[in-house]
Design an enzyme around this catalytic site. Structure first.
Site, PDB file in Angstrom:
ATOM      1  N   GLY A 291     -25.047  17.060   9.304  1.00  0.00           N
ATOM      2  CA  GLY A 291     -25.709  16.731  10.559  1.00  0.00           C
ATOM      3  C   GLY A 291     -25.670  17.867  11.574  1.00  0.00           C
ATOM      4  O   GLY A 291     -26.654  18.121  12.276  1.00  0.00           O
ATOM      5  N   THR A 292     -24.535  18.532  11.661  1.00  0.00           N
ATOM      6  CA  THR A 292     -24.408  19.641  12.617  1.00  0.00           C
ATOM      7  C   THR A 292     -25.424  20.730  12.299  1.00  0.00           C
ATOM      8  O   THR A 292     -26.133  21.217  13.188  1.00  0.00           O
ATOM      9  CB  THR A 292     -22.970  20.204  12.593  1.00  0.00           C
TER      10      THR A 292
ATOM     11  N   ASN B  89     -22.754   8.414  19.496  1.00  0.00           N
ATOM     12  CA  ASN B  89     -21.629   8.311  18.559  1.00  0.00           C
ATOM     13  C   ASN B  89     -20.369   7.716  19.170  1.00  0.00           C
ATOM     14  O   ASN B  89     -19.501   7.238  18.451  1.00  0.00           O
ATOM     15  CB  ASN B  89     -21.312   9.683  17.959  1.00  0.00           C
TER      16      ASN B  89
ATOM     17  N   GLN C 211     -26.075   8.912  13.727  1.00  0.00           N
ATOM     18  CA  GLN C 211     -25.371   7.623  13.848  1.00  0.00           C
ATOM     19  C   GLN C 211     -26.331   6.437  13.760  1.00  0.00           C
ATOM     20  O   GLN C 211     -25.900   5.285  13.784  1.00  0.00           O
ATOM     21  CB  GLN C 211     -24.598   7.548  15.171  1.00  0.00           C
TER      22      GLN C 211
ATOM     23  N   SER D  85     -27.023  12.727   8.214  1.00  0.00           N
ATOM     24  CA  SER D  85     -25.795  13.255   7.617  1.00  0.00           C
ATOM     25  C   SER D  85     -25.349  12.337   6.488  1.00  0.00           C
ATOM     26  O   SER D  85     -25.462  11.118   6.591  1.00  0.00           O
ATOM     27  CB  SER D  85     -24.717  13.308   8.703  1.00  0.00           C
TER      28      SER D  85
ATOM     29  N   HIS E 204     -22.134  11.918   5.147  1.00  0.00           N
ATOM     30  CA  HIS E 204     -20.818  11.275   5.178  1.00  0.00           C
ATOM     31  C   HIS E 204     -20.693  10.170   6.223  1.00  0.00           C
ATOM     32  O   HIS E 204     -19.634   9.539   6.321  1.00  0.00           O
ATOM     33  CB  HIS E 204     -19.705  12.324   5.357  1.00  0.00           C
TER      34      HIS E 204
ATOM     35  N   THR F 136     -27.988  28.309  -2.963  1.00  0.00           N
ATOM     36  CA  THR F 136     -28.067  27.418  -4.119  1.00  0.00           C
ATOM     37  C   THR F 136     -27.913  25.978  -3.646  1.00  0.00           C
ATOM     38  O   THR F 136     -26.986  25.657  -2.905  1.00  0.00           O
ATOM     39  CB  THR F 136     -26.960  27.756  -5.138  1.00  0.00           C
TER      40      THR F 136
ATOM     41  N   CYS G  53     -15.221  15.007  16.666  1.00  0.00           N
ATOM     42  CA  CYS G  53     -15.620  16.401  16.844  1.00  0.00           C
ATOM     43  C   CYS G  53     -15.298  16.938  18.226  1.00  0.00           C
ATOM     44  O   CYS G  53     -15.576  18.076  18.530  1.00  0.00           O
ATOM     45  CB  CYS G  53     -17.102  16.573  16.554  1.00  0.00           C
TER      46      CYS G  53
END
Lengths: 361, 361
Positions: free
Chosen positions: B72-73, B152, B182, B202, B204, B240, B328
């Site tokens: 996401g970042t 978030n 989110q 994102s 995760h 890759t 974060c």
């Protein structure tokens, strides 16, 4: 089913069982965010710390000099772009070679179009950097030299120590970045002794996971980040840390051969290479493109008159997987690298790369 | 061992078994480089293609409008920085909100220091964007507005459709980026109907792997890349491809609830939220910081007078894992987000976030 033989390990490798186990453990058991304040987060932070230490120890550097990235391409981009962003007021001159991986080559092209002066050092027919030319290119304006340690198509090994010393002698303020993606774990390096400032590595070239890499940043080298955010990785690489990837990379590094002196470089791979080299040389039509003293895991050769891609597909029908050159720049115009070394167009278009695994099964 | 209760799913989530299985399959069986020309490489390319289609279908957009990133970042950075690099000649004005995730907020700070004009739209005490103020801020110079869909820390849902239409009405050449990290899979979105140009997700946060994310880039939006190299992901994200991560993300998206209309948004999570909200409100000392109609998976509340971190550690001793705010930007000065909404410093310093999983065990 026919037996398959994978000889494309310079493109990517199969994860080791220990690597997969570490990835699975992080996905299923240690999935917390290492930035979380609770003890579940601390467990993830410990994995992060341990993997960082494993890599630092292997390279002979300090833990705080290693940061994690999403792979070799990002490591190269962060190193090169990071120096230009941080030291652009000191000079606008950069030096690279004409046989770098596209993750450096394409970035230098972009930097050139942004107004940076980029010079390319001459290489010989084996891809070796011309040191005299390098000395002449370095000026007071040079803030960065970026050279790869092992060429991904030819296996050419650059004399990194000598190059590093040459750079620092001519301009001690110049930074030296080494793309170590194809060298890490394959040949001898000594970052604690050589005046190298930045060194890129990738997980999936050493039987670790894809999507993870690292960058060695020598203490005192102050990069600017590519990606901003939560301040992870000493504010140089924000984003929730890829703990499964980081855990897997740590395991892969634990399994690397100890190449602590130039002499005990991996005998096993070298033997494999010699055997294939001898066998290939018995075939009259084969021309070897790799230098004689190249990296143990890469051989590049041509069958002039037969397009590399034709041979690649003929071999895949036998269950043998090789490549025509870099997977990252598969091209029908032949190899940019081989062209840059001054070999013939015919050789370039018929080039084939065989690359070995360092697994001892 | 005591039972552990993980209520920090806005920080990160546990991978689903199907996700882990897909990651393992890619690490062990389908490990080839998708750029390789042999058929083993084609198998990896197929995984890449299928996962891209799964995500595009879920979002109601085209496969070629989705590119993979490391999370996401990076998606936020690529979207925002990419617009400034590509459209800087059109205008130098950017708009965001004061309650964005640090991956947008810190980047905007950096852009401001590089000479961009960055304006922040007002928000109310629940974190909702002031649409009148937004209209006033947009000028002919505005090339980008970036707003997150679900906050978030608070769970605040922004009226993205309305915001998008407002922007396009005032300046049709302005791009609109939505940080959907989110929101994705938690609340209703309709990218095929709403005039949103860029949308970050994102892995995760939705029980997929860490180290993988994606960015929706509406056809006609021409970003410049952050990372140069082999030209993967339509030249927008070289390196890759992280096939294990991409395969895992695809599996996670397959398991997301179908939120095809605003009405059938996840009833299960909403019920959980309502239950907790009711229970919390029975405790006299509790002050709810989240807006009443927030996202189903996030509740933020304060126990004024008790530091959030103190309560967090007291709860972890009971095996309950929650957070004080964003992982974060864990800070002892209270929450930047809650401060920006104009709530008291005391409430900010005692804030706690509980965030649910969308897993139906």
């Amino acid at each position: 089913m026919e037996k398959e033989i994978y000889l494309d390990n310079a493109a990517t490798t199969k994860a080791l069982p220990e690597v997969t186990a570490a990835v699975v453990d992080a996905l299923e058991n240690n999935y917390a965010n290492p930035s979380s304040l609770h003890r579940f987060g601390l467990k993830s932070e410990k994995i992060l710390k341990n993997s960082r230490k494993t890599i630092a120890d292997y390279l002979g550097v300090r833990s705080e000099e290693i940061i994690f990235t999403s792979g070799g391409t990002e490591s190269n981009n962060l190193a090169i772009r990071g120096i230009t962003k941080a030291y652009g007021n000191r000079g606008r001159h950069l030096i690279t070679s004409p046989i770098e991986h596209s993750s450096a080559a394409e970035l230098f092209k972009a930097l050139e179009s942004e107004g940076w002066q980029v010079d390319s050092v001459n290489v010989d027919r084996g891809g070796h950097v011309d040191l005299e030319h390098l000395i002449n290119l370095i000026t007071e304006e040079t803030i960065l030299v970026s050279i790869m340690q092992v060429n991904n198509e030819l296996g050419t090994i650059q004399p990194i120590k000598k190059i590093a010393e040459t750079i620092k002698e001519k301009n001690p303020l110049s930074f030296f970045h080494v793309d170590g993606v194809q060298a890490f774990g394959k040949i001898y390096s000594n970052l604690s002794q050589w005046p190298v400032d930045l060194y890129s590595i990738s997980g999936h070239k050493i039987h670790g996971p894809k999507g993870i890499g690292a960058l060695y940043i020598k203490k005192g080298t102050n990069l600017k980040p590519l990606v901003y955010g939560g301040g992870q990785e000493r504010n140089l690489r924000s984003g929730t840390e890829n703990i499964p990837g980081i855990a897997g990379l740590g395991e892969a590094v634990k399994k690397l051969p100890q190449l602590s002196t130039a002499e005990n470089a991996d005998q096993y791979l070298a033997k494999k290479r010699k055997y294939l080299l001898n066998s290939l040389q018995k075939i009259e039509e084969v021309v070897i493109n790799s230098p004689a003293a190249g990296a143990p895991h890469i051989i590049n050769f041509s069958l002039p008159g037969i397009k590399g891609e034709t041979m690649l597909h003929a071999l895949e029908n036998q269950g043998i997987y090789i490549s025509t050159g870099s997977a990252c720049s598969s091209s029908k115009k032949g190899s940019r690298i081989i062209n840059a070394c001054g070999l013939s167009q015919q050789r370039s278009e018929s080039a084939l790369r065989v690359s070995f695994s360092l697994c001892r099964k």
